[in-house]
Design a protein around this motif. Structure first.
Motif, PDB file in Angstrom:
ATOM      1  N   ASN A 103     -16.768 -27.843  20.697  1.00 10.38           N
ATOM      2  CA  ASN A 103     -15.879 -26.421  19.927  1.00 10.38           C
ATOM      3  C   ASN A 103     -16.673 -25.550  21.264  1.00 10.38           C
ATOM      4  O   ASN A 103     -17.582 -25.131  20.986  1.00 10.38           O
ATOM      5  CB  ASN A 103     -15.795 -25.957  18.657  1.00 10.38           C
ATOM      6  CG  ASN A 103     -15.343 -26.801  17.662  1.00 10.38           C
ATOM      7  OD1 ASN A 103     -14.391 -27.907  18.225  1.00 10.38           O
ATOM      8  ND2 ASN A 103     -15.916 -27.459  16.669  1.00 10.38           N
ATOM      9  N   VAL A 105     -16.793 -20.791  20.932  1.00  4.52           N
ATOM     10  CA  VAL A 105     -16.475 -19.454  20.378  1.00  4.52           C
ATOM     11  C   VAL A 105     -16.714 -18.463  20.685  1.00  4.52           C
ATOM     12  O   VAL A 105     -18.227 -18.446  21.719  1.00  4.52           O
ATOM     13  CB  VAL A 105     -16.935 -19.804  18.513  1.00  4.52           C
ATOM     14  CG1 VAL A 105     -18.107 -19.768  18.744  1.00  4.52           C
ATOM     15  CG2 VAL A 105     -16.566 -19.277  18.271  1.00  4.52           C
ATOM     16  N   LEU A 117     -17.434 -15.369  16.482  1.00  4.06           N
ATOM     17  CA  LEU A 117     -16.776 -15.294  15.780  1.00  4.06           C
ATOM     18  C   LEU A 117     -16.358 -15.581  14.655  1.00  4.06           C
ATOM     19  O   LEU A 117     -15.346 -17.350  15.507  1.00  4.06           O
ATOM     20  CB  LEU A 117     -15.276 -14.452  17.268  1.00  4.06           C
ATOM     21  CG  LEU A 117     -14.067 -13.980  16.469  1.00  4.06           C
ATOM     22  CD1 LEU A 117     -14.975 -12.709  16.293  1.00  4.06           C
ATOM     23  CD2 LEU A 117     -13.490 -13.958  17.955  1.00  4.06           C
ATOM     24  N   SER A 118     -16.310 -15.709  13.453  1.00  3.55           N
ATOM     25  CA  SER A 118     -15.863 -16.260  12.512  1.00  3.55           C
ATOM     26  C   SER A 118     -15.081 -17.047  12.527  1.00  3.55           C
ATOM     27  O   SER A 118     -14.616 -18.082  12.231  1.00  3.55           O
ATOM     28  CB  SER A 118     -15.940 -15.760  10.815  1.00  3.55           C
ATOM     29  OG  SER A 118     -14.957 -14.772  11.034  1.00  3.55           O
ATOM     30  N   ASN A 119     -13.129 -16.478  13.280  1.00  2.00           N
ATOM     31  CA  ASN A 119     -12.298 -17.353  13.547  1.00  2.00           C
ATOM     32  C   ASN A 119     -11.874 -17.497  14.533  1.00  2.00           C
ATOM     33  O   ASN A 119     -10.653 -17.475  15.002  1.00  2.00           O
ATOM     34  CB  ASN A 119     -11.005 -16.963  12.397  1.00  2.00           C
ATOM     35  CG  ASN A 119     -11.134 -15.131  12.695  1.00  2.00           C
ATOM     36  OD1 ASN A 119     -11.997 -14.219  14.066  1.00  2.00           O
ATOM     37  ND2 ASN A 119     -10.050 -14.044  12.740  1.00  2.00           N
ATOM     38  N   GLY A 120     -12.752 -17.005  15.474  1.00  2.00           N
ATOM     39  CA  GLY A 120     -12.338 -17.834  17.159  1.00  2.00           C
ATOM     40  C   GLY A 120     -12.380 -18.888  17.636  1.00  2.00           C
ATOM     41  O   GLY A 120     -13.390 -19.593  18.441  1.00  2.00           O
ATOM     42  N   THR A 121     -12.663 -19.555  16.569  1.00  2.00           N
ATOM     43  CA  THR A 121     -13.122 -21.495  17.526  1.00  2.00           C
ATOM     44  C   THR A 121     -12.430 -22.012  18.040  1.00  2.00           C
ATOM     45  O   THR A 121     -10.419 -21.954  17.870  1.00  2.00           O
ATOM     46  CB  THR A 121     -13.638 -22.013  16.270  1.00  2.00           C
ATOM     47  OG1 THR A 121     -14.646 -21.633  15.613  1.00  2.00           O
ATOM     48  CG2 THR A 121     -14.247 -23.744  16.542  1.00  2.00           C
ATOM     49  N   ILE A 133      -8.612 -14.962  22.188  1.00  2.00           N
ATOM     50  CA  ILE A 133      -8.635 -14.052  20.921  1.00  2.00           C
ATOM     51  C   ILE A 133      -8.802 -12.400  21.586  1.00  2.00           C
ATOM     52  O   ILE A 133      -8.992 -11.748  22.064  1.00  2.00           O
ATOM     53  CB  ILE A 133     -10.019 -14.167  19.929  1.00  2.00           C
ATOM     54  CG1 ILE A 133      -9.707 -15.882  20.373  1.00  2.00           C
ATOM     55  CG2 ILE A 133      -9.976 -13.610  19.384  1.00  2.00           C
ATOM     56  CD1 ILE A 133     -10.804 -16.231  19.925  1.00  2.00           C
ATOM     57  N   ALA A 136     -11.274  -8.122  17.867  1.00  2.00           N
ATOM     58  CA  ALA A 136     -11.800  -8.899  16.285  1.00  2.00           C
ATOM     59  C   ALA A 136     -12.864  -7.487  16.202  1.00  2.00           C
ATOM     60  O   ALA A 136     -13.854  -7.749  17.316  1.00  2.00           O
ATOM     61  CB  ALA A 136     -12.349  -9.810  17.235  1.00  2.00           C
ATOM     62  N   ASN A 140     -15.221  -9.962  11.960  1.00  2.00           N
ATOM     63  CA  ASN A 140     -14.882 -11.133  11.659  1.00  2.00           C
ATOM     64  C   ASN A 140     -16.222 -11.510  12.761  1.00  2.00           C
ATOM     65  O   ASN A 140     -16.085 -12.991  13.144  1.00  2.00           O
ATOM     66  CB  ASN A 140     -14.256 -10.593  13.033  1.00  2.00           C
ATOM     67  CG  ASN A 140     -12.575 -10.603  12.893  1.00  2.00           C
ATOM     68  OD1 ASN A 140     -12.330  -9.661  13.036  1.00  2.00           O
ATOM     69  ND2 ASN A 140     -11.665 -11.169  11.841  1.00  2.00           N
ATOM     70  N   TRP A 141     -17.255 -11.413  12.401  1.00  2.00           N
ATOM     71  CA  TRP A 141     -18.493 -11.272  13.304  1.00  2.00           C
ATOM     72  C   TRP A 141     -19.877 -11.909  12.445  1.00  2.00           C
ATOM     73  O   TRP A 141     -19.817 -10.944  11.288  1.00  2.00           O
ATOM     74  CB  TRP A 141     -18.847 -10.711  14.261  1.00  2.00           C
ATOM     75  CG  TRP A 141     -18.407 -10.095  15.171  1.00  2.00           C
ATOM     76  CD1 TRP A 141     -17.363  -9.509  15.106  1.00  2.00           C
ATOM     77  CD2 TRP A 141     -18.126 -11.115  17.215  1.00  2.00           C
ATOM     78  NE1 TRP A 141     -16.691  -9.215  16.457  1.00  2.00           N
ATOM     79  CE2 TRP A 141     -17.520 -10.051  17.617  1.00  2.00           C
ATOM     80  CE3 TRP A 141     -19.107 -11.858  17.256  1.00  2.00           C
ATOM     81  CZ2 TRP A 141     -16.413 -10.945  18.625  1.00  2.00           C
ATOM     82  CZ3 TRP A 141     -18.845 -12.499  18.795  1.00  2.00           C
ATOM     83  CH2 TRP A 141     -17.352 -11.887  19.063  1.00  2.00           C
ATOM     84  N   GLN A 147     -24.175 -17.832   7.575  1.00  2.00           N
ATOM     85  CA  GLN A 147     -22.885 -17.561   7.839  1.00  2.00           C
ATOM     86  C   GLN A 147     -21.915 -16.358   6.318  1.00  2.00           C
ATOM     87  O   GLN A 147     -20.801 -16.527   5.946  1.00  2.00           O
ATOM     88  CB  GLN A 147     -21.708 -18.594   8.127  1.00  2.00           C
ATOM     89  CG  GLN A 147     -21.798 -19.925   9.329  1.00  2.00           C
ATOM     90  CD  GLN A 147     -20.919 -20.764  10.570  1.00  2.00           C
ATOM     91  OE1 GLN A 147     -19.846 -20.678   9.384  1.00  2.00           O
ATOM     92  NE2 GLN A 147     -22.114 -21.603  10.218  1.00  2.00           N
TER      93      GLN A 147
END
Length: 230
Positions: A103, A105, A117-121, A133, A136, A140-141, A147
């Motif tokens: 992955n 990110v 970025l928590s929602n950017g994988t 993306i 952000a 979001n970080w 985490q």
């Protein structure tokens, strides 16, 4: 008006990038190389990860940061959001029932700390594809090693300089207690990396314009009455 600062690199300059190992469990290894060919036109970053025969959860994470992609809120103003774009290609995989190339990110570094970025994988596929993306914001970080969301970067005018890049994460899960899963390996490429830093807007809100207009009207009325009395 808010200003955007953009950085991009397709022909990578190795001296401007640096790798930092974020996570490595005992059964994982990784390789990172800058290759002149094989990219989505030109040079590209090649990543490979290997997971030995093991049980439980195993991870290998490495951050690649560009030292020239920087944003200083104290100079450029408070940061509203960040946008990223890059090309990914999955090359080969072994040991899994379905392709798994690792992955990617988006990542930033501030005061020596890494945030991703928590929602950017993003997971590459078997053909080159561009992943984007946008917008952000600071919430979001997160810290990749904690985490909880309690630790975040500082996007305010008091924040220090930020550097940008990405994290490549590989690994696997052996979900059954006592079971040893087979070894696995996977490799992928990244090309055409770009990041845009969007500053907080300095354009006054409509309510501010209304107050300014009201104040101007009062001043004009006072001046008119003074002239009438004179």
């Amino acid at each position: 008006m808010a200003q955007s600062v953009s950085y991009s690199q397709g022909e990578f300059v190795a001296a401007q990038w640096s790798f930092t190992q974020i996570t490595k469990t005992p059964f994982t290894t990784g390789t990172e190389l800058l290759e002149d060919t094989g990219g989505n036109l030109g040079s590209n970053w090649f990543h490979s990860s290997t997971l030995a025969q093991a049980s439980g959860t195993n991870r290998y994470r490495v951050a690649n940061i560009n030292s020239t992609f920087t944003y200083d809120p104290r100079v450029n103003g408070a940061l509203a959001s960040l946008s990223f774009s890059y090309d990914l290609l999955g090359l080969s995989t072994a040991g899994y029932s379905e392709p798994f190339f690792g992955n990617y990110v988006p990542t930033l570094r501030q005061d020596g700390l890494f945030f991703f970025l928590s929602n950017g994988t993003l997971r590459p596929t078997t053909s080159w594809a561009t992943y984007s993306i946008t917008s952000a914001g600071v919430t979001n970080w997160v810290d990749p090693n904690n985490q909880s969301g309690l630790l975040r970067p500082d996007f305010s005018v008091n924040g220090t300089t930020m550097e940008f890049g990405y994290i490549m994460s590989g690994g696997g899960d052996c979900p059954f207690v006592g079971q040893v899963c087979s070894a696995a390996s996977f490799s992928s490429r990244l090309d055409n990396f770009s990041v845009t830093a969007n500053a907080v807007s300095t354009v006054p809100e409509p309510s501010t314009y209304a107050l300014m207009a009201a104040g101007l009207g009062v001043l004009m009325l006072v001046q008119r009455r003074r002239r009438q009395r004179a």
